[in-house]
Design a protein around this motif. Sequence first.
Motif, PDB file in Angstrom:
ATOM      1  N   TRP A   1      28.580 -13.364 -12.730  1.00  0.00           N
ATOM      2  CA  TRP A   1      29.921 -12.880 -13.060  1.00  0.00           C
ATOM      3  C   TRP A   1      29.866 -11.816 -14.161  1.00  0.00           C
ATOM      4  CZ3 TRP A   1      32.359 -13.509 -17.866  1.00  0.00           C
ATOM      5  CH2 TRP A   1      31.701 -14.345 -18.782  1.00  0.00           C
ATOM      6  N   LEU A   2      28.850 -11.915 -15.035  1.00  0.00           N
ATOM      7  CA  LEU A   2      28.685 -10.906 -16.087  1.00  0.00           C
ATOM      8  C   LEU A   2      28.265  -9.565 -15.482  1.00  0.00           C
ATOM      9  CD1 LEU A   2      26.802 -13.133 -18.682  1.00  0.00           C
ATOM     10  CD2 LEU A   2      29.147 -12.276 -18.900  1.00  0.00           C
ATOM     11  N   LEU A   3      27.402  -9.630 -14.476  1.00  0.00           N
ATOM     12  CA  LEU A   3      26.988  -8.397 -13.793  1.00  0.00           C
ATOM     13  C   LEU A   3      28.165  -7.783 -13.039  1.00  0.00           C
ATOM     14  CD1 LEU A   3      23.471  -9.386 -12.352  1.00  0.00           C
ATOM     15  CD2 LEU A   3      24.012  -8.273 -14.517  1.00  0.00           C
ATOM     16  N   VAL A   4      28.951  -8.619 -12.376  1.00  0.00           N
ATOM     17  CA  VAL A   4      30.129  -8.126 -11.650  1.00  0.00           C
ATOM     18  C   VAL A   4      31.107  -7.477 -12.627  1.00  0.00           C
ATOM     19  CG1 VAL A   4      32.151  -8.795 -10.295  1.00  0.00           C
ATOM     20  CG2 VAL A   4      29.907  -9.777  -9.760  1.00  0.00           C
ATOM     21  N   LEU A   5      31.303  -8.112 -13.784  1.00  0.00           N
ATOM     22  CA  LEU A   5      32.204  -7.550 -14.792  1.00  0.00           C
ATOM     23  C   LEU A   5      31.679  -6.201 -15.284  1.00  0.00           C
ATOM     24  CD1 LEU A   5      34.740  -7.981 -16.465  1.00  0.00           C
ATOM     25  CD2 LEU A   5      33.365  -9.233 -18.142  1.00  0.00           C
ATOM     26  N   SER A   6      30.366  -6.081 -15.415  1.00  0.00           N
ATOM     27  CA  SER A   6      29.765  -4.811 -15.811  1.00  0.00           C
ATOM     28  C   SER A   6      30.049  -3.726 -14.774  1.00  0.00           C
ATOM     29  CB  SER A   6      28.246  -4.972 -15.994  1.00  0.00           C
ATOM     30  OG  SER A   6      27.634  -3.736 -16.315  1.00  0.00           O
ATOM     31  N   MET A   7      29.978  -4.111 -13.503  1.00  0.00           N
ATOM     32  CA  MET A   7      30.276  -3.150 -12.428  1.00  0.00           C
ATOM     33  C   MET A   7      31.736  -2.688 -12.502  1.00  0.00           C
ATOM     34  SD  MET A   7      27.269  -3.171 -11.141  1.00  0.00           S
ATOM     35  CE  MET A   7      25.855  -4.275 -11.033  1.00  0.00           C
ATOM     36  N   ILE A   8      32.629  -3.611 -12.802  1.00  0.00           N
ATOM     37  CA  ILE A   8      34.057  -3.275 -12.878  1.00  0.00           C
ATOM     38  C   ILE A   8      34.327  -2.348 -14.053  1.00  0.00           C
ATOM     39  CG2 ILE A   8      36.369  -4.224 -13.274  1.00  0.00           C
ATOM     40  CD1 ILE A   8      35.421  -6.748 -11.775  1.00  0.00           C
ATOM     41  N   VAL A   9      33.693  -2.643 -15.192  1.00  0.00           N
ATOM     42  CA  VAL A   9      33.870  -1.823 -16.393  1.00  0.00           C
ATOM     43  C   VAL A   9      33.371  -0.395 -16.168  1.00  0.00           C
ATOM     44  CG1 VAL A   9      32.991  -1.522 -18.754  1.00  0.00           C
ATOM     45  CG2 VAL A   9      33.861  -3.737 -18.033  1.00  0.00           C
ATOM     46  N   TYR A  10      32.394  -0.238 -15.283  1.00  0.00           N
ATOM     47  CA  TYR A  10      31.815   1.080 -15.021  1.00  0.00           C
ATOM     48  C   TYR A  10      32.878   2.104 -14.615  1.00  0.00           C
ATOM     49  CZ  TYR A  10      29.033   4.727 -12.731  1.00  0.00           C
ATOM     50  OH  TYR A  10      28.484   5.931 -12.357  1.00  0.00           O
ATOM     51  N   GLY A  11      33.879   1.666 -13.856  1.00  0.00           N
ATOM     52  CA  GLY A  11      34.930   2.594 -13.422  1.00  0.00           C
ATOM     53  C   GLY A  11      35.619   3.253 -14.601  1.00  0.00           C
ATOM     54  N   MET A  12      35.925   2.469 -15.639  1.00  0.00           N
ATOM     55  CA  MET A  12      36.553   3.022 -16.838  1.00  0.00           C
ATOM     56  C   MET A  12      35.553   3.901 -17.599  1.00  0.00           C
ATOM     57  SD  MET A  12      38.163   1.067 -20.182  1.00  0.00           S
ATOM     58  CE  MET A  12      39.717   0.640 -19.400  1.00  0.00           C
ATOM     59  N   ALA A  13      34.316   3.426 -17.736  1.00  0.00           N
ATOM     60  CA  ALA A  13      33.304   4.173 -18.489  1.00  0.00           C
ATOM     61  C   ALA A  13      33.074   5.555 -17.891  1.00  0.00           C
ATOM     62  CB  ALA A  13      31.994   3.382 -18.520  1.00  0.00           C
ATOM     63  N   PHE A  14      32.937   5.618 -16.596  1.00  0.00           N
ATOM     64  CA  PHE A  14      32.603   6.876 -15.924  1.00  0.00           C
ATOM     65  C   PHE A  14      33.814   7.804 -15.791  1.00  0.00           C
ATOM     66  CE2 PHE A  14      31.824   9.622 -12.279  1.00  0.00           C
ATOM     67  CZ  PHE A  14      30.519  10.047 -12.503  1.00  0.00           C
ATOM     68  N   ASP A  15      34.897   7.297 -15.230  1.00  0.00           N
ATOM     69  CA  ASP A  15      36.042   8.164 -14.922  1.00  0.00           C
ATOM     70  C   ASP A  15      36.833   8.579 -16.151  1.00  0.00           C
ATOM     71  OD1 ASP A  15      35.678   8.437 -12.218  1.00  0.00           O
ATOM     72  OD2 ASP A  15      36.794   6.627 -11.714  1.00  0.00           O
ATOM     73  N   PHE A  16      37.022   7.665 -17.101  1.00  0.00           N
ATOM     74  CA  PHE A  16      37.835   8.009 -18.270  1.00  0.00           C
ATOM     75  C   PHE A  16      37.200   9.148 -19.069  1.00  0.00           C
ATOM     76  CE2 PHE A  16      41.003   4.425 -19.334  1.00  0.00           C
ATOM     77  CZ  PHE A  16      41.390   4.360 -18.007  1.00  0.00           C
ATOM     78  N   PHE A  17      35.879   9.182 -19.135  1.00  0.00           N
ATOM     79  CA  PHE A  17      35.234  10.275 -19.857  1.00  0.00           C
ATOM     80  C   PHE A  17      35.265  11.571 -19.045  1.00  0.00           C
ATOM     81  CE2 PHE A  17      31.268  12.751 -20.311  1.00  0.00           C
ATOM     82  CZ  PHE A  17      31.558  13.330 -21.533  1.00  0.00           C
ATOM     83  N   ASN A  18      34.850  11.501 -17.785  1.00  0.00           N
ATOM     84  CA  ASN A  18      34.748  12.717 -16.979  1.00  0.00           C
ATOM     85  C   ASN A  18      36.084  13.415 -16.806  1.00  0.00           C
ATOM     86  OD1 ASN A  18      32.030  12.574 -16.651  1.00  0.00           O
ATOM     87  ND2 ASN A  18      32.061  11.909 -14.526  1.00  0.00           N
ATOM     88  N   ILE A  19      37.100  12.669 -16.446  1.00  0.00           N
ATOM     89  CA  ILE A  19      38.386  13.289 -16.125  1.00  0.00           C
ATOM     90  C   ILE A  19      39.152  13.680 -17.374  1.00  0.00           C
ATOM     91  CG2 ILE A  19      40.627  12.901 -15.028  1.00  0.00           C
ATOM     92  CD1 ILE A  19      39.132  11.171 -12.970  1.00  0.00           C
TER      93      ILE A  19
END
Length: 415
Positions: free
Chosen positions: A306-324
Amino acid sequence: MNIRIRLIVMNFLEFFVWGSWLISLGAYMFNVLHFTGVQVGSIYGTMGIASMFTPALFGIVADRWLNAERVFGLAHIIGALLLLWASKVTDYPTLYMIMLLNSCVFMPTIGLNNTVSYIVLEKRGLNIVKDFPPIRVWGTVGFIAAMWMVDLAGFNLSPLQLYISAGSGLLLGVYAFTMPGCPPVKSTVKKNLASSLGLDAFVLFKRKKMIIFFLFAMLLGAALQITNTFGSTFLDDFKSSYPGAFGVKHSNLLISISQISETLFILTIPFFLRRFGIKQVMLMSIFAWVFRFGLFAIGDPGSGLWLLVLSMIVYGMAFDFFNISGSLFVEREADIRIRASAQGLFMLMTNGIGAFLGNYISGRVVDHFTVNNVKDWSSIWFSFAGYALLLGIIFPLVFKYKHEPQQMGPVAVQH
């Protein structure tokens, strides 16, 4: 065929080509070819090297001499042939040179894909801001589909993943030549070489605020490709302790949650930008990277799945919030005459210099925490988390930007 469907197919294939190997090639190089962390990082770093100059050069060709869709198609055909060659190679020096050449022809296609889409939509009298994002999201779908195909076919640790990429690249290369023509625009104003290469955007460095912004764009860009490079290898290393675990047998499927998360978080960006402003949104991205790496450090494919899954979910914010948000900041700070060049400079700092340094240094970190071919993944991921945390502490102290909500109109999100 409806032009939207034709563009959806093009965008789908564009990122299917990339998704076929980007996530899983690292594990193949580590576990089958037995490359070191520095070697694997340097091969992924070829994308950063290529991003420094080939998109601008290919753009000049498309702007001045050859139809954009033909440049796009030729690049994919050449890239496909190079990947077929790479699938037969097992030594580091040769594979490095082949992947460098492949990066030189593939990285420009990301921008050319957008250029062709924009021109075709404009010629049909359609609204780019309204009609392109629903088309472009199929690129992410293509990336996910490729990851799933490679995983379910059992090619995560096989050079056959490069065959899938090459096959789809050849298909896209031929398909591109059937797209509506996108000829160079005739202009009476001749651009000098510096302007064509986007170098006129360096005038932004005259402002302290922009120097700080681009510096952090480079430093944060270093984090962008780390989990693409080492994520699959990390999960594969659990095969002895969790041999039958889903995250080990189907690492690509687990990692694909990151891309699914991207498609969801991208929809929230307009709200967050209007409510909190660019500085706060970028700070959210930085701390999301802290959690992304930290959760990897303490997770596992067993009870810690579940920690790995949560890390995958957090990735969307990490990647998109910075780029866009970063791209939008550059758009609003740059003079209208250099906005395109300014976006190129942003890409240079993040996907070029930042990605190159990130892959090289992260490879050294992995090797540092590897003893007798056993990697101490907790220390590796905590090192990356500490790096992101340091950026998160320093960024708000040195980057001065006042949020003015009344200036934040509707945000056209593109990814």
